[in-house]
Design a protein around this motif. Sequence first.
Motif, PDB file in Angstrom:
ATOM      1  N   THR A 605       0.815  -1.220   0.000  1.00  0.00           N
ATOM      2  CA  THR A 605       0.000   0.000   0.000  1.00  0.00           C
ATOM      3  C   THR A 605       0.844   1.265   0.000  1.00  0.00           C
ATOM      4  O   THR A 605       0.308   2.367  -0.191  1.00  0.00           O
ATOM      5  CB  THR A 605      -0.928   0.015   1.227  1.00  0.00           C
ATOM      6  OG1 THR A 605      -0.171  -0.318   2.397  1.00  0.00           O
ATOM      7  CG2 THR A 605      -2.055  -0.984   1.058  1.00  0.00           C
ATOM      8  N   VAL A 606       2.148   1.122   0.186  1.00  0.00           N
ATOM      9  CA  VAL A 606       3.036   2.284   0.045  1.00  0.00           C
ATOM     10  C   VAL A 606       2.895   2.892  -1.347  1.00  0.00           C
ATOM     11  O   VAL A 606       3.092   4.090  -1.552  1.00  0.00           O
ATOM     12  CB  VAL A 606       4.500   1.879   0.322  1.00  0.00           C
ATOM     13  CG1 VAL A 606       4.999   0.891  -0.709  1.00  0.00           C
ATOM     14  CG2 VAL A 606       5.414   3.103   0.331  1.00  0.00           C
ATOM     15  N   ASN A 607       2.525   2.056  -2.339  1.00  0.00           N
ATOM     16  CA  ASN A 607       2.388   2.530  -3.717  1.00  0.00           C
ATOM     17  C   ASN A 607       1.272   3.561  -3.882  1.00  0.00           C
ATOM     18  O   ASN A 607       1.266   4.320  -4.861  1.00  0.00           O
ATOM     19  CB  ASN A 607       2.118   1.352  -4.667  1.00  0.00           C
ATOM     20  CG  ASN A 607       3.240   0.343  -4.652  1.00  0.00           C
ATOM     21  OD1 ASN A 607       4.369   0.692  -4.354  1.00  0.00           O
ATOM     22  ND2 ASN A 607       2.931  -0.901  -4.961  1.00  0.00           N
ATOM     23  N   LEU A 608       0.341   3.594  -2.942  1.00  0.00           N
ATOM     24  CA  LEU A 608      -0.756   4.555  -3.042  1.00  0.00           C
ATOM     25  C   LEU A 608      -0.330   5.963  -2.667  1.00  0.00           C
ATOM     26  O   LEU A 608      -1.079   6.921  -2.873  1.00  0.00           O
ATOM     27  CB  LEU A 608      -1.912   4.109  -2.136  1.00  0.00           C
ATOM     28  CG  LEU A 608      -2.625   2.818  -2.560  1.00  0.00           C
ATOM     29  CD1 LEU A 608      -3.596   2.361  -1.490  1.00  0.00           C
ATOM     30  CD2 LEU A 608      -3.353   3.036  -3.881  1.00  0.00           C
ATOM     31  N   PRO A 628      -7.047   6.647  18.178  1.00  0.00           N
ATOM     32  CA  PRO A 628      -6.939   6.397  16.725  1.00  0.00           C
ATOM     33  C   PRO A 628      -5.587   6.835  16.192  1.00  0.00           C
ATOM     34  O   PRO A 628      -5.096   7.920  16.521  1.00  0.00           O
ATOM     35  CB  PRO A 628      -8.085   7.236  16.152  1.00  0.00           C
ATOM     36  CG  PRO A 628      -8.346   8.302  17.163  1.00  0.00           C
ATOM     37  CD  PRO A 628      -8.044   7.692  18.507  1.00  0.00           C
ATOM     38  N   LEU A 629      -4.980   5.999  15.379  1.00  0.00           N
ATOM     39  CA  LEU A 629      -3.672   6.293  14.784  1.00  0.00           C
ATOM     40  C   LEU A 629      -3.797   6.618  13.294  1.00  0.00           C
ATOM     41  O   LEU A 629      -3.259   7.619  12.824  1.00  0.00           O
ATOM     42  CB  LEU A 629      -2.718   5.097  14.980  1.00  0.00           C
ATOM     43  CG  LEU A 629      -2.517   4.606  16.416  1.00  0.00           C
ATOM     44  CD1 LEU A 629      -1.564   3.417  16.428  1.00  0.00           C
ATOM     45  CD2 LEU A 629      -2.002   5.713  17.306  1.00  0.00           C
ATOM     46  N   VAL A 630      -4.490   5.761  12.570  1.00  0.00           N
ATOM     47  CA  VAL A 630      -4.640   5.917  11.121  1.00  0.00           C
ATOM     48  C   VAL A 630      -6.033   5.443  10.718  1.00  0.00           C
ATOM     49  O   VAL A 630      -6.516   4.426  11.228  1.00  0.00           O
ATOM     50  CB  VAL A 630      -3.576   5.098  10.344  1.00  0.00           C
ATOM     51  CG1 VAL A 630      -3.850   5.148   8.846  1.00  0.00           C
ATOM     52  CG2 VAL A 630      -2.179   5.601  10.636  1.00  0.00           C
ATOM     53  N   SER A 631      -6.669   6.175   9.807  1.00  0.00           N
ATOM     54  CA  SER A 631      -7.907   5.717   9.185  1.00  0.00           C
ATOM     55  C   SER A 631      -7.635   5.459   7.710  1.00  0.00           C
ATOM     56  O   SER A 631      -6.781   6.118   7.105  1.00  0.00           O
ATOM     57  CB  SER A 631      -9.013   6.770   9.331  1.00  0.00           C
ATOM     58  OG  SER A 631      -9.289   7.020  10.701  1.00  0.00           O
ATOM     59  N   PHE A 632      -8.354   4.504   7.132  1.00  0.00           N
ATOM     60  CA  PHE A 632      -8.108   4.167   5.731  1.00  0.00           C
ATOM     61  C   PHE A 632      -9.411   3.885   5.019  1.00  0.00           C
ATOM     62  O   PHE A 632     -10.412   3.471   5.625  1.00  0.00           O
ATOM     63  CB  PHE A 632      -7.154   2.970   5.606  1.00  0.00           C
ATOM     64  CG  PHE A 632      -7.554   1.759   6.389  1.00  0.00           C
ATOM     65  CD1 PHE A 632      -8.357   0.783   5.808  1.00  0.00           C
ATOM     66  CD2 PHE A 632      -7.150   1.587   7.706  1.00  0.00           C
ATOM     67  CE1 PHE A 632      -8.734  -0.344   6.527  1.00  0.00           C
ATOM     68  CE2 PHE A 632      -7.523   0.463   8.431  1.00  0.00           C
ATOM     69  CZ  PHE A 632      -8.308  -0.498   7.847  1.00  0.00           C
ATOM     70  N   ASP A 633      -9.402   4.125   3.724  1.00  0.00           N
ATOM     71  CA  ASP A 633     -10.576   3.893   2.878  1.00  0.00           C
ATOM     72  C   ASP A 633     -10.428   2.526   2.224  1.00  0.00           C
ATOM     73  O   ASP A 633      -9.614   2.337   1.301  1.00  0.00           O
ATOM     74  CB  ASP A 633     -10.683   4.995   1.820  1.00  0.00           C
ATOM     75  CG  ASP A 633     -11.994   4.952   1.057  1.00  0.00           C
ATOM     76  OD1 ASP A 633     -12.463   3.835   0.754  1.00  0.00           O
ATOM     77  OD2 ASP A 633     -12.535   6.043   0.758  1.00  0.00           O
ATOM     78  N   ARG A 634     -11.190   1.569   2.683  1.00  0.00           N
ATOM     79  CA  ARG A 634     -11.076   0.198   2.181  1.00  0.00           C
ATOM     80  C   ARG A 634     -11.320   0.130   0.683  1.00  0.00           C
ATOM     81  O   ARG A 634     -10.641  -0.599  -0.045  1.00  0.00           O
ATOM     82  CB  ARG A 634     -12.091  -0.701   2.891  1.00  0.00           C
ATOM     83  CG  ARG A 634     -11.920  -0.805   4.385  1.00  0.00           C
ATOM     84  CD  ARG A 634     -13.075  -1.589   5.003  1.00  0.00           C
ATOM     85  NE  ARG A 634     -13.232  -2.886   4.357  1.00  0.00           N
ATOM     86  CZ  ARG A 634     -12.573  -3.987   4.713  1.00  0.00           C
ATOM     87  NH1 ARG A 634     -11.711  -3.927   5.713  1.00  0.00           N
ATOM     88  NH2 ARG A 634     -12.762  -5.122   4.079  1.00  0.00           N
ATOM     89  N   GLU A 638      -8.810  -1.583  -2.057  1.00  0.00           N
ATOM     90  CA  GLU A 638      -9.256  -2.772  -2.787  1.00  0.00           C
ATOM     91  C   GLU A 638      -9.345  -2.503  -4.286  1.00  0.00           C
ATOM     92  O   GLU A 638      -9.009  -3.358  -5.106  1.00  0.00           O
ATOM     93  CB  GLU A 638     -10.613  -3.227  -2.247  1.00  0.00           C
ATOM     94  CG  GLU A 638     -10.519  -3.811  -0.839  1.00  0.00           C
ATOM     95  CD  GLU A 638     -11.883  -4.102  -0.231  1.00  0.00           C
ATOM     96  OE1 GLU A 638     -12.872  -3.495  -0.724  1.00  0.00           O
ATOM     97  OE2 GLU A 638     -11.958  -4.911   0.709  1.00  0.00           O
ATOM     98  N   GLU A 639      -9.802  -1.293  -4.646  1.00  0.00           N
ATOM     99  CA  GLU A 639      -9.896  -0.945  -6.069  1.00  0.00           C
ATOM    100  C   GLU A 639      -8.519  -0.923  -6.717  1.00  0.00           C
ATOM    101  O   GLU A 639      -8.373  -1.268  -7.901  1.00  0.00           O
ATOM    102  CB  GLU A 639     -10.567   0.418  -6.216  1.00  0.00           C
ATOM    103  CG  GLU A 639     -10.814   0.821  -7.666  1.00  0.00           C
ATOM    104  CD  GLU A 639     -11.499   2.174  -7.779  1.00  0.00           C
ATOM    105  OE1 GLU A 639     -11.543   2.710  -8.897  1.00  0.00           O
ATOM    106  OE2 GLU A 639     -11.978   2.694  -6.747  1.00  0.00           O
ATOM    107  N   ALA A 640      -7.495  -0.540  -5.948  1.00  0.00           N
ATOM    108  CA  ALA A 640      -6.130  -0.522  -6.473  1.00  0.00           C
ATOM    109  C   ALA A 640      -5.541  -1.923  -6.562  1.00  0.00           C
ATOM    110  O   ALA A 640      -4.448  -2.104  -7.118  1.00  0.00           O
ATOM    111  CB  ALA A 640      -5.249   0.369  -5.599  1.00  0.00           C
ATOM    112  N   GLY A 641      -6.227  -2.911  -6.003  1.00  0.00           N
ATOM    113  CA  GLY A 641      -5.774  -4.299  -6.121  1.00  0.00           C
ATOM    114  C   GLY A 641      -4.818  -4.749  -5.035  1.00  0.00           C
ATOM    115  O   GLY A 641      -4.161  -5.787  -5.181  1.00  0.00           O
TER     116      GLY A 641
END
Length: 688
Positions: A605-608, A628-634, A638-641
């Motif tokens: 996910t570093v590629n994002l 909370p430390l980090v929030s992410f958009d699933r 997932e769309e990025a594979g």
Amino acid sequence: MPAEKSTPAQIIESIGGPENIAQMTHCATRLRFELNDNSTIDQAKVEAIPGVMGAVPQAGNRYQVVIGGGVESVYNDILALPEMKGVGSEKSAEEIKAAARSGGPRGRFHWLDSFFEFLSDSFRPILGALLGASLFITFMALMASLGIIGNWADSRVTLPPTWAFLNLTWKGVFYFLPLMVAYNATKKLRADPWVGFSVMAVLMLPGFLAMKEGAETLSIAGSQVEVVRLFGGLPLTIFDYNSQVFPPLLMAAVLAPLYRGLKKIIPENVQLIFVPFLTMLVMIPVTAFIIGPIGVYAGAGLSGILKSVNDFSPFIFAILIPLLYPFMVPLGLHWPINAVMLLNIQTLGYDFIQGPMGAWNFACFGATAGVLLLSVRYKEIDMRQTAIGALAAGLFGGISEPSLYGIHLRFKRIYPSMLVGCAVGGLVQGIGGGVTTKAFVFTSLLTIPAFSNIPLYALSVGIAFIVAMALVVTRDFRTRDDRTENTRIREENEADLAAESLQKEQAAGGTDTAAQPAPVKAALQPGAVTEIAAPLDGRVVALEEVPDPVFSKGTVGAGVGIDPSGDTVTSPGDGKIIVAQSTGHAVGVRLDNGIEILIHVGIDTVNLAGKGFEVHIKRGDQVKAGDPLVSFDRAIIEEAGYSLITPVLITNQRKFADVKPLASGVVSAGQPLLAVTAKPAPEPAPAV
């Protein structure tokens, strides 16, 4: 008592010694070995070596040793070990060059290969001097362009004494160029280079040219030459040999077998005297009467052919040269053309080849700039370092070899983009009527003022650079397989550097100082068992099932993976943030109890580059359990594979006796996830 072996020596010994190494390379954090047999390696022994962060066996006989950011120093130290002499390392420029040659005529005809190696080695040692002289030329050209001095390249123009002296700074190199070439060429052919130098020096003496005063003028092959009769009528053609390179090359080719033959028939105890003497006795008149004139006419003939093409259509010539050079340089075919450029300047007073050649060079540098931009975008540390060095050598030195052999010949997708840049740059010059130069220069940014039509030349090389760069960036220089491999290596590097950062933070904490011994942390109390809470909701995945060998092998640390059902990472306990990636994909926490944890959100996910992540903390922040430390958009991930499986790792595991999972199946944030067991108390020393 024998001294303790160094880390590099221990690494080589632990993997079976130099004889077990087929090939060795390195990336930004790891030593990468191709071994003959990795079945006997003791993994624990490798990982116990000071400075080694971990080791990763891979498919086949590949094996990686994780070092961290200082890997290059360790790699160089390994190569410097006496026992490593001759052991295969990464492909050199010479090996890449040889591979390129094997596809062309040089790969099929041994004599042709030897011929071009002879040309290459005759010029390569003096490239530095030529480059230095070209910068002096650039300065003089700039002064002339500004109207400060007259035409510095015209011998009929008298410069003020100061400028006349400065003009000598480059003339010295080119005037004595035949002597330099004679030395290198003779040495390449395994004869005494000083004998070759001395033979050529006769033709460079002022007295030789002064013989012109009593010479007669003859017409030979349409050219007017000065001839003086010696030894009862033998015609000696008087040429000005300064800057000539064909005569010394031909002279060395004849001198070397003569020299070696004399060494075979003359007794060894008198070779020092008679081999040089007899060689010079034969070669001085042969060079003056035969080889020298032949060399001049051979060079003039090749120059004439190229000039005929240019005279017929400067437009075609300006496009043809840039398109040919990308194939000529790998094969070594550019060396004779360099000699023709020098001859053009010496005979015509200008050269018409270097302008179109500049379009090729800048297209080459533009392609390298495209590679650099992509390597920065995708955080490819190894390629970025290679591209920076190659681009600097090109733009400021006019040297294309680092780009060509270090990058372009490794990635076949670069050449089409580069050729388009060559064609467009040449097209601009052709439409503008072409450019010439009065001196031999390396085509770099610094030598642009040396060309006749500076605006046209600058426009053409600028367009060649931009077009090649844009096409490389648009098309990419890697195939799908290349991108997959680079992504894997980049993720390995990122994980290694994160773990190294944790270790450095730990060392900087001062917990082991003798002056002020700190109290033992709760989790480090002998025999203590500490529970670590899950940092997010999801399904627990065994570490060996995490789809990345960097994590699944336990290289970064012991722990588990979590396939998240939520979208927020929370702190597993009270502590301090020691790793906070701006991209949000990795967070490191040093808990107050002494346990250090790395939470890596997803795989690759570093590629994002931060897309889909929101970071709530920064390095150095104090956090409480559940913060909370980090929030992410699933959906974005997932769309990025990319896989969402999140490794939760104890990175200072070596301080503990055991790390075991406590949960399986579904787990919620805050529930027990791992059990970390401290080492037992050391046994008391026996009474004396």
